[in-house]
Write an enzyme that holds these catalytic residues in place. Structure first.
Site, short mmCIF file in Angstrom:
data_model
loop_
_atom_site.label_atom_id
_atom_site.label_comp_id
_atom_site.label_asym_id
_atom_site.label_seq_id
_atom_site.Cartn_x
_atom_site.Cartn_y
_atom_site.Cartn_z
N CYS A 146 0.95 -1.01 -0.19
CA CYS A 146 -0.16 0.04 0.27
C CYS A 146 0.56 1.41 0.03
O CYS A 146 2.30 0.90 0.54
CB CYS A 146 -1.04 -0.05 0.91
N SER A 196 0.84 4.00 1.87
CA SER A 196 0.75 4.82 2.77
C SER A 196 2.01 3.70 3.88
O SER A 196 3.06 5.56 4.46
CB SER A 196 -0.15 3.63 3.66
N HIS A 208 4.39 6.56 1.85
CA HIS A 208 4.66 7.78 2.52
C HIS A 208 5.48 7.91 4.14
O HIS A 208 6.45 8.57 4.17
CB HIS A 208 3.11 8.35 3.08
N HIS A 211 0.35 -2.80 6.94
CA HIS A 211 -0.73 -2.82 7.58
C HIS A 211 -1.43 -2.84 7.07
O HIS A 211 -3.36 -2.89 7.12
CB HIS A 211 -1.01 -0.74 7.94
N CYS A 264 -7.06 -3.40 4.34
CA CYS A 264 -6.51 -1.66 4.22
C CYS A 264 -7.54 -1.43 3.21
O CYS A 264 -8.83 -0.63 3.27
CB CYS A 264 -5.04 -1.38 4.13
#
Ligand code: COD
Ligand code: ZN
Length: 369
Positions: free
Chosen positions: A38, A40, A43, A59, A164
């Site tokens: 993902c 995220s 990031h 996650h 997610c």
């Protein structure tokens, strides 16, 4: 056990052998089955989102329960579970007012378990846990409320994605925006999460679903999930294009699903009179996006954020499982690349280049989609 450790910004994750403590009374030790790739996590790797380091990221996961703490009642060894990155304490103001995705205790103990300590160590050094999941590892210690038990015949790869991207994307359409039948929708960023906003909008009978991306292959792929129109934001002015497609009005709902100030402003500008802008992505910490506040009032526009699809994970993931089982949404079809844990840096290089669909790290064979 083996884990991919995030030690330094803009450096590859390091595969290390970590020590894992035993689960405390309300915790569970799981063997990770699959983990989604993902944006995220990226990031954090680039330092635009903040996490204490060193940390194990990951996650979006599914797992098999191996050991439970002395007071655990929700799961037992052998259970298959979706891992939630928003476990609930059940006692704070947010949990008690129906916003378990925003649990106060979870947020104030970011990077650790609920008691503020870690279960991961590298030769004595503490290692932090992303989202109390930390599934870029063979095993994890998670709170019992972060375990969502599922049927054993459900694909563990699809279960990971529900952890997610599916819940975040479909949930933002269903639980946050509550898209009305016949409405027009634009989705800015047709990646792993955006594709799920698109298929959530399709499930709710949106009349037009406009995918906006900078990658033609991602746009083409989005038509499989319900996009009726596509706009390449690199080749044309996306706001003008969206207005052209909607007879000059703009869309009833615009979703920002990339995570930047530019795409947030773009989503806002694309909405019609009375329209709703839903921001799903997180722009770099502290960034501010410009919006025309006069227009906000005179056109009665709305701007709202959505975290984890505004879902109550332990309740709403069962709705997402039902949408999947009944064919209302396609989760298996999102998976385009499979990797081993050892290939994790390759997986993130590919995500950074421009993904099509979702990549997944598969650690337990069987039950795949
Ligand atoms: N305009 C339109 N699309 C763009 C642009 C642009 N300027 N730049 C890139 N894109 C496209 C990419 O080509 C890609 O197709 C898509 O945007 C992004 O897709 P992915 O697969 O790389 O990213 P996702 O879907 O995994 O993640 C998107 C998020 C918005 C969820 C993520 O970036 C984010 O901001 N996460 C923070 C929010 C959060 O924590 N959510 C809960 C956990 S995910
Ligand atoms: Zn995610």
């Amino acid at each position: 056990m083996k884990a991919a450790v995030f030690r330094e910004i803009d450096k590859p994750l390091v595969l290390e052998n970590l020590d894992l403590d035993s689960p405390k009374e309300y915790e569970v030790r799981v063997r990770v089955a699959a983990a989604g790739v993902c944006r995220s996590d990226l990031h954090f790797m680039h330092g635009v989102a903040k996490i204490k380091t060193p940390a194990v990221l990951g996650h979006e996961g599914s797992a098999v329960v191996e050991e439970i703490g002395s007071r655990v009642t929700r799961v037992k060894p052998g259970d298959h579970v979706i891992l939630s990155f928003a476990p609930h304490c059940g006692q704070c103001q947010s949990c008690l007012s129906g916003h378990a995705n925003l649990c106060d205790l979870h947020m104030s103990t970011a990077g650790t378990l609920f008691d503020g300590s870690v279960r991961l160590h590298a030769q004595g050094e503490d290692i932090y846990h992303m989202g109390k999941v930390a599934c870029f590892a063979e095993q994890a210690i998670v709170p019992e409320t972060g375990c969502i038990p599922i049927d054993k015949d459900f694909s563990l790869e699809e279960a990971a994605l529900i952890g997610c991207s599916v819940t975040t994307g479909v949930g933002s359409a269903v639980f946050n925006a509550q898209i009305q039948p016949g409405a027009t929708v634009a989705v800015i960023g047709a990646g792993g999460v955006g594709l799920n906003v698109i298929q959530g909008a399709r499930m709710l009978s949106a009349s037009k679903i406009i995918a906006v991306d900078v990658n033609d292959a991602a746009l083409e792929f989005s038509s499989k999930f319900g996009a009726t129109d596509s706009v390449n934001a690199r080749h044309s002015d996306p706001v003008r294009k969206i207005k052209d497609i909607t007879g000059g009005k703009g869309v009833d709902y615009a979703f920002e699903v990339f995570g930047s100030t530019e795409t947030s402003t773009l989503a806002y500008k694309s909405t019609a009179k009375g329209g709703t802008t839903v921001i799903v992505g997180l722009a770099p910490v502290g960034a501010e996006a410009g919006i025309d506040v006069t227009e906000l009032v005179r056109l009665e526009k709305k701007v709202q954020g959505s975290y984890y699809g505004s879902a109550i994970p332990a309740v709403d993931m069962y709705k997402i499982l039902d949408y999947t089982k009944s064919g209302k949404i396609d989760v298996g079809g999102l998976i385009t690349n499979r990797y081993s844990l050892e290939q994790i840096n390759e997986a993130y290089e590919e995500l950074a280049k421009g993904p099509v669909g979702r990549g997944i790290i598969t650690m337990i064979d069987g039950n795949n989609s």
